[in-house]
Every structure is written in C-alpha cells, then in structure tokens.
Design a protein around this motif. Sequence first.
Motif, short mmCIF file in Angstrom:
data_model
loop_
_atom_site.label_atom_id
_atom_site.label_comp_id
_atom_site.label_asym_id
_atom_site.label_seq_id
_atom_site.Cartn_x
_atom_site.Cartn_y
_atom_site.Cartn_z
N GLU A 162 0.81 -1.22 0.00
CA GLU A 162 0.00 0.00 0.00
C GLU A 162 0.84 1.27 0.00
OE1 GLU A 162 -3.79 -2.17 2.18
OE2 GLU A 162 -2.43 -0.95 3.39
N GLY A 163 2.08 1.16 -0.47
CA GLY A 163 2.86 2.36 -0.68
C GLY A 163 3.94 2.59 0.36
N VAL A 164 4.68 3.66 0.17
CA VAL A 164 5.82 4.00 1.00
C VAL A 164 5.35 4.38 2.41
CG1 VAL A 164 5.84 6.41 0.26
CG2 VAL A 164 7.95 5.37 1.13
N ILE A 165 6.10 3.96 3.42
CA ILE A 165 5.78 4.25 4.82
C ILE A 165 6.77 5.28 5.34
CG2 ILE A 165 5.58 3.29 7.14
CD1 ILE A 165 4.94 0.57 5.80
N ILE A 166 6.25 6.40 5.84
CA ILE A 166 7.07 7.49 6.36
C ILE A 166 6.96 7.51 7.88
CG2 ILE A 166 7.57 9.96 6.25
CD1 ILE A 166 7.78 8.57 3.54
N PRO A 167 8.01 7.14 8.62
CA PRO A 167 7.97 7.29 10.07
C PRO A 167 8.05 8.78 10.42
CG PRO A 167 10.16 6.64 9.38
CD PRO A 167 9.31 6.62 8.14
N PRO A 168 7.76 9.16 11.66
CA PRO A 168 7.90 10.58 12.01
C PRO A 168 9.26 11.13 11.60
CG PRO A 168 6.81 9.41 13.77
CD PRO A 168 7.25 8.36 12.78
N THR A 169 9.22 12.18 10.81
CA THR A 169 10.42 12.75 10.18
C THR A 169 10.40 14.26 10.35
OG1 THR A 169 10.43 10.99 8.50
CG2 THR A 169 11.62 13.01 7.97
N ARG A 170 11.54 14.82 10.74
CA ARG A 170 11.65 16.28 10.80
C ARG A 170 11.92 16.78 9.39
NH1 ARG A 170 15.99 17.30 14.17
NH2 ARG A 170 14.71 17.39 16.06
N LEU A 171 10.95 17.45 8.81
CA LEU A 171 11.05 17.88 7.42
C LEU A 171 11.72 19.25 7.30
CD1 LEU A 171 10.32 16.95 4.57
CD2 LEU A 171 8.11 18.09 4.83
N ILE A 172 11.56 20.10 8.28
CA ILE A 172 12.18 21.43 8.25
C ILE A 172 12.82 21.70 9.60
CG2 ILE A 172 11.81 23.92 8.00
CD1 ILE A 172 9.46 23.39 6.22
N ARG A 173 14.05 22.21 9.57
CA ARG A 173 14.72 22.72 10.76
C ARG A 173 15.54 23.93 10.35
NH1 ARG A 173 16.61 20.66 16.37
NH2 ARG A 173 14.38 21.03 16.56
N ASP A 174 15.41 25.01 11.12
CA ASP A 174 16.14 26.25 10.86
C ASP A 174 15.96 26.72 9.42
OD1 ASP A 174 17.09 26.23 13.48
OD2 ASP A 174 18.86 25.04 12.94
N GLY A 175 14.74 26.55 8.91
CA GLY A 175 14.42 27.02 7.57
C GLY A 175 14.88 26.14 6.44
N GLU A 176 15.52 25.02 6.75
CA GLU A 176 16.05 24.14 5.70
C GLU A 176 15.15 22.92 5.55
OE1 GLU A 176 20.09 21.55 4.65
OE2 GLU A 176 20.19 23.20 6.10
N ILE A 177 14.65 22.72 4.32
CA ILE A 177 13.77 21.59 4.02
C ILE A 177 14.59 20.35 3.72
CG2 ILE A 177 11.98 20.73 2.47
CD1 ILE A 177 11.15 23.61 1.95
N ASN A 178 14.18 19.22 4.26
CA ASN A 178 14.83 17.95 3.97
C ASN A 178 14.39 17.48 2.59
OD1 ASN A 178 15.76 15.31 3.85
ND2 ASN A 178 15.21 14.83 5.97
N GLN A 179 15.05 18.01 1.59
CA GLN A 179 14.66 17.73 0.20
C GLN A 179 14.89 16.27 -0.16
OE1 GLN A 179 12.99 19.70 -1.58
NE2 GLN A 179 13.42 21.79 -0.91
#
Length: 587
Positions: free
Chosen positions: A147-164
């Motif tokens: 049923e697709g990709v599983i994303i655990p809790p992830t910090r996507l942005i810190r100090d203005g920087e996106i986890n691209q």
Amino acid sequence: MAPPLCNAVTLEIVRGAIRAAQGEMEALIERTAMSAFIREKKDFYTALFDADGVMAVGSNVPVFGDICGPVFRDFPVETIREGDLYWYNDCYGSRGAVSHSNDQVFLAPVFLDGVRVAFVMGWAHFADIGGLRPGSISPDATEIFHEGVIIPPTRLIRDGEINQAALAIFYRNSRYPEQAQGDTRALMASVELGVARMREVAARFGPPVLADALRQLLDRTRGTVRDRLRGTFPVGTHRFTDRIDGDGHGSGTLRLRLALTRTAEDRFILDATETDDQSPGPVNFLMNPDVPGMALGLYFLGGDATQVVNAGGPQSLDEVRLREGSLLQPRFPAALGMRGLTMMRMLAALNGLVSVAGGEAPAAHAAYVIMLLRGTIGGRSFLMSDGLGVGYGARSFADGIDGVYFVAQENYPVEFLELEYPVRLLEYGLHRDSGGPGRWRGGCGIVREYEVMAEESVLAIRIDGVENPPWGAAGGQSGRPGRVVLNPGTPRERTLRPLSDGNRVVRGDILRIETGGGGGRGHPYDRPAEAVLEDVLGGLVSAAAARRDYGVVIDGRHIDAVATARQRAARPVAKAFHRGSYADVLD
C-alpha cells in the motif's frame, strides 16, 4: 480556588478565533491542492493542539487519534524548535493516529517570544504513494507494504532548511509525482498559515490566557460528553454487534463486537476485545484508542455551536480495551488500505450501543463506496479514484441524509469528471428504494452510470453491506444494498464482486454503480401516507415499495385511502432491530 485567567467573554472570542484559523487552513488546502481526492473530494482535515499536543479543536470527523504522540516519541517535545515541521504516515508507528498510508500528516509547533504555545496539523489523502496498484489501495493487498511507502515521524524542516532528500524519496515512489509535490506544498502552506494565526491569537491574549482558554474548552467538552454518557447508559454492560461482508479474500462475514460498561463507581469502559480476528485482506481498521471517545463525543455534542470537537471526547471514557490480532487492532504488517468500510461499521456499532441503552441514536449508515479506474487514454496513463455517497441512517426526528460520502466530503461534480477523466456520465441520481423503510426513512444511496472512453482500463471496487445491510432501529427496516454492474441490460451484463480488483473494462463498456441506503427508524406503517406519496413522486420510493413496505397504496399521483387503510390494518410485528429480518439482538 483561583479565578480562571480567561474570562467567559474572552473564552468565546478564543473559541471563535481558533475555529476560524482551522477553517482558513482547510480553505487553503482546498484551493491549492492538485489531486482530485483533496481538491474535489475534500478528503483533508486540520486540527489545533495546545502546547502539550492535546487536541484543542479538530474537524467534525471522528477518526482522529493521538496525532502529536508519534512525533513526541521520536522527537522529545523539549527538543522541538520554532520553525520545525514534522511529517509521517506510519499507521502502525502512530498506533492508528492515521489508519491507512495514503493519509499524510504535517505537524508544526507554534512559538511566541520563545515560548511554545500550540501545535497545528494538516492531514490529507494523497492520490498515489506507490504500492501494488495505482492509487495505492487495492482489494488485492494482503500486507501494508503493498500500500505504498511508509514514512515514520520525520523532521522535514529545521532552521528554515527543508529535507529535500526525504521529499525526493517520497515523490520517486509515486506514479504521479507532480500531484504529490503539489499536495505536499498545499499542506505545508496550510500548516504555515495555521502557525501564523495561532501566534496572532497568542500575541493578542498572551500565552497564559490562551493556555487557560484551551484547558477550559477541553474541560467543557469532556464534562458535556461525560454528563450525556451518564444520561444514556445506566450502570451495567451494554453490548452490540455489527458486521462487514468480508475482506474479498474469502473470509466471509466479520463481526465487530463492542461492549460499553458503566461501573457502580461511574467509570466508563469501552471493550472491543471480542471483535473477530484480523483479516488477510485490507479491511483491517487499526483503531487508535481515542477514536471511540471522539465518535461518541461528536454524537453527544450534536452540532452544539458552543462546543468544539477536541480531546475532551476521548477523555470522557476511562478505558478503551482492544485485542491485538483483531480486526480493530491488527498486527503489523496487516493490510489497511480498505479500512474505511470497517471504520464506518464501527461508527454504526457505537450508535447501536446507544440504541441498546435506550438512547435515540441514528440507525446504521452504509459505508461509502470506493472505485478506482486505471488505464490509458491517448498513450497517457490515468487514475480515476472516486468515492461515492451512500444513505445515512434515519434519526429519531428526521429522515436519514441522502447521498453522503463522509461528513463534509463531496461526490465529484459531473463537469469535473467528464473534463478530467475518459468517462461520460449517463446517469447520476438517487438510488430509489435504497433507504430503509421506517417512520423516518433511511437516506438513499446514489446511482452513477458511466460510459468508459478509455481504450483499456482496470477497475477496483469496494462496496459493503450487500449481505449485511445497515440495520434499522426501533421497528425501522435495514437499508437496501448497492451493487456494481457492467453493461446492464445487455447480453454482456455481469455483476462485479463487491470487493475486487483486476476487473477489465474496455472502451464503450457501461459501468453502473448503485450505492446502498441507510437504515430506517420507527415502524414503516407509522410514516404518514402523505410523506410516502411525496417520496414516490420525488423518485425516492417506488409505488410497489410504498405498498409493500409502508402499506400505502398509490393510484397515479394520489393515495388510495380505502386500499391503504385495508393494507395497514394488517400491521407487521416489528422488533428492536432489523437487518434483513427483525431481531431484538443483532449478532
């Protein structure tokens, strides 16, 4: 006791402000998302939380669990900083805070002058996140990895920087990455807007007053729901059983068994441990322990404009007992993608508990229908993922609602369907005779008939309540089932299995979907004959059903009063519930 920091007038201003902030977040998602399931279907939700992550206000959708807890587990709250953004869709890792993988959660803290004052959340159903079939949900799935990709809790942005890099992995797993990108940006923008609005509220009143206001709103909801539980459930144990037809993998009927106990010490315990075992197919519903209290809270608040839906509902129950390995608490990695039908039956079973206790909850509703048509047109692949409205159960004071998908979500407009997908809509209306007969009629489902224009396509369908239709209450009868038929009225007519995938559809085929109706409430013979005539003239009830189910004889556009009196003189005996036949207890 010290007086509250937030007075009564300020409390109502704060209540209105946070509801407005939540509504503005939802409007932004609707106007900026790319995929149809979000933009047109409106399958998205927002919520606001206090500084500790306790829900302060949520959408009127009773499927929220503990949204913040999964993030706090991996990112301790004291390490969360201003400007952070967190993301997940991990069903098992969140204990069912999200209950199928298409739903993406974006969560951000709100700070004012370095003090954490709140959290805000945006959540939406993404069209495709990989998996076994386009759309990422399929009756064929037998484990969550299908049923697709599983994303655990992830910090996507810190100090203005996106986890691209994390986003790139996510987009790469989608068959429609542009849609995924657009929907991600919409949710991120919505959360950013919510942060700004909650910061404005905190700046206007001050963090201590805001915190006290949110606490008072929580206490008010919890107190109201608790009082209404006491007024509904006498001391003792109250039981109700509901059913789903199966999982599409040969399981047969599956039962949800709920019990609500009020102890002599005034404790309320919801027990679902006797529910059947988990299924090989994707109908398992990983139910967060907060969900039953949220659903009962939404029912008992009853649209009261002075209240907000928040964690006070779950807090009104003292304990929720679930059994690991059951349909409502499956073990990893059981498939969950089609959990919606089980979720809908669970909500109906809670209404059943209220009814058993002597309350006047609505009769059962049908489970909204899902169809996914996948194929190619002009060398380009397409995914038509659609959810279709059904009939809701009759209330103690009114008929059930016709053609509802789920709460505020909508059926796709005809114009949108024909412009966006290779189909032509030949018929769209209410499904006559689908509403369960009663003093108050169950809501009707809908009929949609499509002509398929794509050269080659494959159809998945999810429809429930064919064998176990939504029950009627207090003498009302069950709703009538739906069905899915290819090429009706031709030599090539065939009825599709209610929970199936891989159904081949070619250009020129006619696809007819009839969705089920809700249960009725009260004896059908107590419905005024004039109301039955109005239903017949309005196309909701046939003249034959009026006579058979309501004892009303229609002659053209008029009631045959003599024949009706004769028909109604032989009044059928009714019992407390009806699912195909009358019974005092459903099993």
